[in-house]
Design a protein around this motif. Structure first.
Motif, PDB file in Angstrom:
ATOM      1  N   ARG A 115     112.217-113.294  37.326  1.00  0.00           N
ATOM      2  CA  ARG A 115     113.295-112.523  36.682  1.00  0.00           C
ATOM      3  C   ARG A 115     112.751-111.241  36.071  1.00  0.00           C
ATOM      4  N   LYS A 116     111.567-111.334  35.444  1.00  0.00           N
ATOM      5  CA  LYS A 116     110.950-110.154  34.839  1.00  0.00           C
ATOM      6  C   LYS A 116     110.632-109.115  35.913  1.00  0.00           C
ATOM      7  N   LEU A 117     110.081-109.570  37.040  1.00  0.00           N
ATOM      8  CA  LEU A 117     109.774-108.661  38.139  1.00  0.00           C
ATOM      9  C   LEU A 117     111.058-108.042  38.702  1.00  0.00           C
ATOM     10  N   ALA A 118     112.085-108.856  38.878  1.00  0.00           N
ATOM     11  CA  ALA A 118     113.354-108.353  39.420  1.00  0.00           C
ATOM     12  C   ALA A 118     113.985-107.322  38.497  1.00  0.00           C
ATOM     13  N   ALA A 119     113.861-107.528  37.200  1.00  0.00           N
ATOM     14  CA  ALA A 119     114.441-106.585  36.233  1.00  0.00           C
ATOM     15  C   ALA A 119     113.720-105.243  36.271  1.00  0.00           C
ATOM     16  N   SER A 120     112.433-105.246  36.608  1.00  0.00           N
ATOM     17  CA  SER A 120     111.675-103.989  36.620  1.00  0.00           C
ATOM     18  C   SER A 120     111.833-103.229  37.933  1.00  0.00           C
ATOM     19  N   THR A 121     112.282-103.881  38.991  1.00  0.00           N
ATOM     20  CA  THR A 121     112.366-103.254  40.309  1.00  0.00           C
ATOM     21  C   THR A 121     113.297-102.046  40.360  1.00  0.00           C
ATOM     22  N   PRO A 122     114.521-102.104  39.797  1.00  0.00           N
ATOM     23  CA  PRO A 122     115.378-100.900  39.882  1.00  0.00           C
ATOM     24  C   PRO A 122     114.757 -99.676  39.221  1.00  0.00           C
ATOM     25  N   ARG A 123     114.072 -99.866  38.100  1.00  0.00           N
ATOM     26  CA  ARG A 123     113.422 -98.726  37.439  1.00  0.00           C
ATOM     27  C   ARG A 123     112.317 -98.164  38.322  1.00  0.00           C
ATOM     28  N   ALA A 124     111.527 -99.043  38.941  1.00  0.00           N
ATOM     29  CA  ALA A 124     110.441 -98.585  39.812  1.00  0.00           C
ATOM     30  C   ALA A 124     110.996 -97.865  41.029  1.00  0.00           C
ATOM     31  N   ALA A 125     112.055 -98.401  41.612  1.00  0.00           N
ATOM     32  CA  ALA A 125     112.654 -97.769  42.788  1.00  0.00           C
ATOM     33  C   ALA A 125     113.228 -96.408  42.439  1.00  0.00           C
ATOM     34  N   SER A 126     113.891 -96.329  41.309  1.00  0.00           N
ATOM     35  CA  SER A 126     114.468 -95.060  40.879  1.00  0.00           C
ATOM     36  C   SER A 126     113.381 -94.017  40.646  1.00  0.00           C
ATOM     37  N   SER A 127     112.293 -94.453  40.016  1.00  0.00           N
ATOM     38  CA  SER A 127     111.188 -93.550  39.747  1.00  0.00           C
ATOM     39  C   SER A 127     110.534 -93.081  41.050  1.00  0.00           C
ATOM     40  N   ALA A 128     110.347 -94.001  41.991  1.00  0.00           N
ATOM     41  CA  ALA A 128     109.730 -93.640  43.276  1.00  0.00           C
ATOM     42  C   ALA A 128     110.635 -92.680  44.041  1.00  0.00           C
ATOM     43  N   ALA A 129     111.935 -92.915  44.022  1.00  0.00           N
ATOM     44  CA  ALA A 129     112.872 -92.042  44.718  1.00  0.00           C
ATOM     45  C   ALA A 129     112.877 -90.653  44.091  1.00  0.00           C
ATOM     46  N   ALA A 130     112.792 -90.591  42.769  1.00  0.00           N
ATOM     47  CA  ALA A 130     112.805 -89.300  42.091  1.00  0.00           C
ATOM     48  C   ALA A 130     111.557 -88.487  42.460  1.00  0.00           C
TER      49      ALA A 130
END
Length: 73
Positions: free
Chosen positions: A53-68
């Motif tokens: 759950r902790k990993l899943a919660a951090s994934t959208p932030r990481a994806a957004s940062s990588a896309a930016a």
């Protein structure tokens, strides 16, 4: 032909990243992604569930940062 078809159907496009001249977007550092051991896809305990759950919660932030970084607007 296409105009007549468009009257009856909606066209939907799909643009997979990393094909042709496009660049893939990764939510995880590639060096971290290839490291072993991998997390068990089926959690056996409450601790495993919390870690996933902790990993899943951090994934959208990481994806957004990588896309930016990859595709600035």
């Amino acid at each position: 032909m296409w105009a007549k078809t468009a009257e009856a159907y909606d066209f939907v496009g799909f643009d997979p990243r990393g094909v042709g001249r496009s660049a893939p977007i990764s939510c995880v550092d590639p060096q971290e992604f290839v490291k072993a051991p991998k997390m068990d896809p089926v959690p056996d305990s409450e601790a495993d569930k919390r870690a996933q759950r902790k990993l899943a919660a951090s994934t959208p932030r990481a994806a957004s940062s990588a896309a930016a970084r990859c595709c600035p607007t």
